[in-house]
Scaffold this motif. Structure first.
Motif, PDB file in Angstrom:
ATOM      1  N   GLY A   1       3.101  -5.737  -4.328  1.00 48.79           N
ATOM      2  CA  GLY A   1       3.797  -4.782  -3.466  1.00 48.79           C
ATOM      3  C   GLY A   1       4.512  -3.733  -4.296  1.00 48.79           C
ATOM      4  O   GLY A   1       4.502  -2.542  -3.961  1.00 48.79           O
TER       5      GLY A   1
ATOM      6  N   THR B   1      11.052   1.287  -2.274  1.00 45.29           N
ATOM      7  CA  THR B   1      10.180   0.146  -1.951  1.00 45.29           C
ATOM      8  C   THR B   1       9.871  -0.658  -3.213  1.00 45.29           C
ATOM      9  O   THR B   1       9.888  -1.889  -3.210  1.00 45.29           O
TER      10      THR B   1
ATOM     11  N   THR C   1      12.857  -2.742  -4.063  1.00 41.20           N
ATOM     12  CA  THR C   1      13.036  -3.857  -3.124  1.00 41.20           C
ATOM     13  C   THR C   1      12.073  -4.993  -3.475  1.00 41.20           C
ATOM     14  O   THR C   1      12.467  -6.156  -3.532  1.00 41.20           O
ATOM     15  N   PHE C   2      10.814  -4.650  -3.740  1.00 36.78           N
ATOM     16  CA  PHE C   2       9.835  -5.681  -4.124  1.00 36.78           C
ATOM     17  C   PHE C   2      10.210  -6.350  -5.444  1.00 36.78           C
ATOM     18  O   PHE C   2      10.067  -7.564  -5.602  1.00 36.78           O
TER      19      PHE C   2
ATOM     20  N   SER D   1      -3.620  -8.403   1.164  1.00 41.87           N
ATOM     21  CA  SER D   1      -2.778  -7.524   0.369  1.00 41.87           C
ATOM     22  C   SER D   1      -3.625  -6.689  -0.600  1.00 41.87           C
ATOM     23  O   SER D   1      -3.403  -5.484  -0.757  1.00 41.87           O
TER      24      SER D   1
ATOM     25  N   GLU E   1       1.492  -1.522   3.051  1.00 48.69           N
ATOM     26  CA  GLU E   1       1.858  -2.051   4.377  1.00 48.69           C
ATOM     27  C   GLU E   1       1.256  -3.435   4.614  1.00 48.69           C
ATOM     28  O   GLU E   1       1.856  -4.269   5.287  1.00 48.69           O
TER      29      GLU E   1
ATOM     30  N   THR F   1       0.738  -5.693   2.266  1.00 42.44           N
ATOM     31  CA  THR F   1       1.549  -6.633   1.478  1.00 42.44           C
ATOM     32  C   THR F   1       2.840  -6.950   2.225  1.00 42.44           C
ATOM     33  O   THR F   1       3.253  -8.111   2.315  1.00 42.44           O
ATOM     34  N   ILE F   2       3.463  -5.927   2.775  1.00 42.84           N
ATOM     35  CA  ILE F   2       4.712  -6.129   3.527  1.00 42.84           C
ATOM     36  C   ILE F   2       4.449  -7.054   4.721  1.00 42.84           C
ATOM     37  O   ILE F   2       5.209  -7.996   4.961  1.00 42.84           O
TER      38      ILE F   2
ATOM     39  N   LEU G   1       6.096 -11.004   5.404  1.00 41.59           N
ATOM     40  CA  LEU G   1       7.167 -10.959   6.408  1.00 41.59           C
ATOM     41  C   LEU G   1       7.471 -12.306   7.061  1.00 41.59           C
ATOM     42  O   LEU G   1       8.624 -12.747   7.098  1.00 41.59           O
TER      43      LEU G   1
ATOM     44  N   CYS H   1      12.784  -7.529   3.938  1.00 39.06           N
ATOM     45  CA  CYS H   1      11.387  -7.540   4.402  1.00 39.06           C
ATOM     46  C   CYS H   1      11.289  -6.913   5.796  1.00 39.06           C
ATOM     47  O   CYS H   1      10.359  -6.155   6.080  1.00 39.06           O
TER      48      CYS H   1
ATOM     49  N   LEU I   1      11.638  -3.195   5.442  1.00 39.42           N
ATOM     50  CA  LEU I   1      10.433  -2.601   4.848  1.00 39.42           C
ATOM     51  C   LEU I   1       9.366  -2.382   5.903  1.00 39.42           C
ATOM     52  O   LEU I   1       8.742  -1.309   5.961  1.00 39.42           O
ATOM     53  N   ILE I   2       9.124  -3.386   6.757  1.00 37.98           N
ATOM     54  CA  ILE I   2       8.042  -3.233   7.742  1.00 37.98           C
ATOM     55  C   ILE I   2       8.425  -2.212   8.821  1.00 37.98           C
ATOM     56  O   ILE I   2       7.579  -1.430   9.251  1.00 37.98           O
TER      57      ILE I   2
END
Ligand SMILES: Cc1ncc(CO)c(N)n1
Length: 230
Positions: free
Chosen positions: A60, A69, A72-73, A122, A128, A130-131, A135, A179, A182-183
């Protein structure tokens, strides 16, 4: 204001997630009577699951279209390898299992299927995918942790208390919320046919979560024991 994509997802997965709380493994963990050998099976399988799950966060990060992003990952990757997997390493030491032995666990059929599915969707999509793939993992464990934390004595249980504490903690809640954020952010500009594909990934991973509880409950590996093979 547009409704959040996770509100729509929640409506879809709610019956599946509610069933986790009825599952004997989760119930036994929350009520404190879960068989320790079953828990040991979960812990070992979950450790090798988390190694592949960490790989998803790295993917991600590599696929991210912006630094927020990517960061965050990277944070999710770091926290999984340290905070979450420390829980497993601590439990392993109570079973006299070393971190090295834990890492060498052979993945069961369900663990292999689940991680292979997540890595596949992924790898063949953008960030998207991967997110969407991660989740249900973070969010459903936090959902379970926070509910179990309200059950009598679950947080104080001498053995399972630290499990409930970690998955209901502010730190783990923040990871699950990352998570969720992110989505919702990536879903904002997506057309319906793309949202439907992401929704399908969240539903499939939610089913895999149920199968993972079942695998632990049954201490399942593969259909024919490897000891029967040459
Ligand atoms: C199978 C599974 N799903 C989700 C989580 C939460 O990270 C976990 N530890 N294991």
């Amino acid at each position: 204001m547009q409704p959040l994509f996770t509100d729509r997802l929640w409506k879809k997965v709610e019956p599946i997630w509610k069933s986790y709380l009825e599952h004997p493994f989760v119930k036994g963990l929350g009520e404190g009577w879960l068989d320790k050998e079953k828990f040991k099976h979960w812990m070992k399988q979950d450790y090798v699951y988390l190694i592949e799950y960490s790989r998803l966060f790295a993917l991600g990060s590599a696929k991210a279209n912006d630094l927020t992003t990517m960061t965050t990952f990277a944070n999710l990757l770091h926290s999984t390898l340290h905070m979450e997997m420390d829980l497993h390493r601590n439990y392993a030491s109570k079973f006299s299992i070393t971190a090295q032995e834990l890492e060498e666990t052979e993945a069961a059929a369900t663990t292999t299927a689940y991680t292979s599915y997540m890595l596949n969707v992924s790898q063949r999509g953008g960030v998207e995918n991967t997110i969407a793939a991660v989740l249900a993992c973070a969010w459903s464990y936090n959902y379970i942790g926070k509910i179990l934390a309200t059950w009598p004595n679950a947080l104080e249980h001498e053995f399972y208390g630290s499990w409930v504490q970690m998955y209901s903690s502010d730190e783990f809640t923040a990871l699950a919320n990352d998570c969720i954020d992110l989505i919702n952010a990536i879903a904002k500009d997506k057309p319906e046919h793309e949202l439907a594909l992401l929704e399908d990934i969240v539903v499939k991973t939610s089913y895999f979560e149920y199968m993972f509880w079942d695998m632990a409950e049954n201490q399942a590996m593969w259909p024919i024991p490897s000891t029967a093979l040459v």
